[in-house]
Design a protein around this motif. Structure first.
Motif, short mmCIF file in Angstrom:
data_model
loop_
_atom_site.label_atom_id
_atom_site.label_comp_id
_atom_site.label_asym_id
_atom_site.label_seq_id
_atom_site.Cartn_x
_atom_site.Cartn_y
_atom_site.Cartn_z
N GLN A 56 0.67 -1.06 0.01
CA GLN A 56 0.21 -0.12 -0.14
C GLN A 56 0.90 1.30 0.11
O GLN A 56 0.52 2.26 -0.72
N ASN A 57 2.04 1.14 0.84
CA ASN A 57 2.69 2.45 1.01
C ASN A 57 3.42 2.56 -0.44
O ASN A 57 3.54 3.99 -0.93
N LYS A 58 3.90 1.54 -0.90
CA LYS A 58 4.66 1.50 -2.25
C LYS A 58 3.63 2.31 -3.56
O LYS A 58 4.03 3.14 -4.35
N LYS A 59 2.44 1.94 -3.48
CA LYS A 59 1.54 2.30 -4.28
C LYS A 59 1.08 3.65 -4.18
O LYS A 59 1.03 4.68 -5.02
N LEU A 60 0.94 4.34 -2.73
CA LEU A 60 0.81 5.58 -2.31
C LEU A 60 1.86 6.48 -2.98
O LEU A 60 1.71 7.53 -3.44
N ALA A 61 3.27 5.88 -2.74
CA ALA A 61 4.26 6.80 -3.03
C ALA A 61 4.28 7.14 -4.49
O ALA A 61 4.57 8.11 -5.04
N GLU A 62 3.93 5.84 -5.21
CA GLU A 62 3.88 6.13 -6.89
C GLU A 62 3.09 7.12 -7.03
O GLU A 62 3.09 8.07 -8.06
N GLU A 63 1.74 7.06 -6.47
CA GLU A 63 0.63 8.10 -6.74
C GLU A 63 1.21 9.40 -6.42
O GLU A 63 0.83 10.49 -7.08
N ILE A 64 2.05 9.62 -5.25
CA ILE A 64 2.28 11.00 -5.14
C ILE A 64 3.36 11.50 -6.13
O ILE A 64 3.16 12.58 -6.51
N VAL A 65 4.35 10.69 -6.73
CA VAL A 65 5.15 10.96 -7.74
C VAL A 65 4.45 11.39 -8.77
O VAL A 65 4.61 12.41 -9.21
N GLU A 66 3.36 10.62 -9.31
CA GLU A 66 2.60 11.05 -10.51
C GLU A 66 1.72 12.60 -10.24
O GLU A 66 1.75 13.09 -11.10
N LEU A 67 1.18 12.45 -8.93
CA LEU A 67 0.59 14.06 -8.74
C LEU A 67 1.49 15.12 -8.83
O LEU A 67 1.13 16.16 -9.10
N LYS A 68 2.58 14.86 -8.34
CA LYS A 68 3.52 16.00 -8.65
C LYS A 68 4.12 16.36 -9.82
O LYS A 68 4.59 17.49 -9.98
N ARG A 69 3.93 15.45 -10.94
CA ARG A 69 4.62 15.64 -12.29
C ARG A 69 3.51 16.82 -12.89
O ARG A 69 2.72 17.14 -12.84
#
Length: 69
Positions: A56-69
């Motif tokens: 779950q943490n990995k998925k959320l981290a990936e989503e955060i990276v995507e949102l920051k782009r």
């Protein structure tokens, strides 16, 4: 058992599922082999919970990276 159910069980019974309560242990004692088996089962459950949280943490981290782009 989902963590919400574990939490509800602990709140209601004041001990982990499948683990005897303090009162039962005081009154009846405990078989060390049985308790060791139960504790190993709980360690396995905790490991599985941790693996799921890591996913779950990995998925959320990936989503955060995507949102920051």
């Amino acid at each position: 058992m989902p963590l919400k159910e574990v939490e509800a069980f602990i709140k209601k019974n004041k001990h982990l599922p499948e683990i005897p309560s303090e009162k039962v242990i005081e009154e009846e004692g405990v078989d060390v082999v049985d308790m060791e088996t139960l504790l190993l089962k709980k360690v396995e459950e905790l490991t599985l919970y941790m693996i799921e949280l890591e996913k779950q943490n990995k998925k959320l981290a990936e989503e955060i990276v995507e949102l920051k782009r």
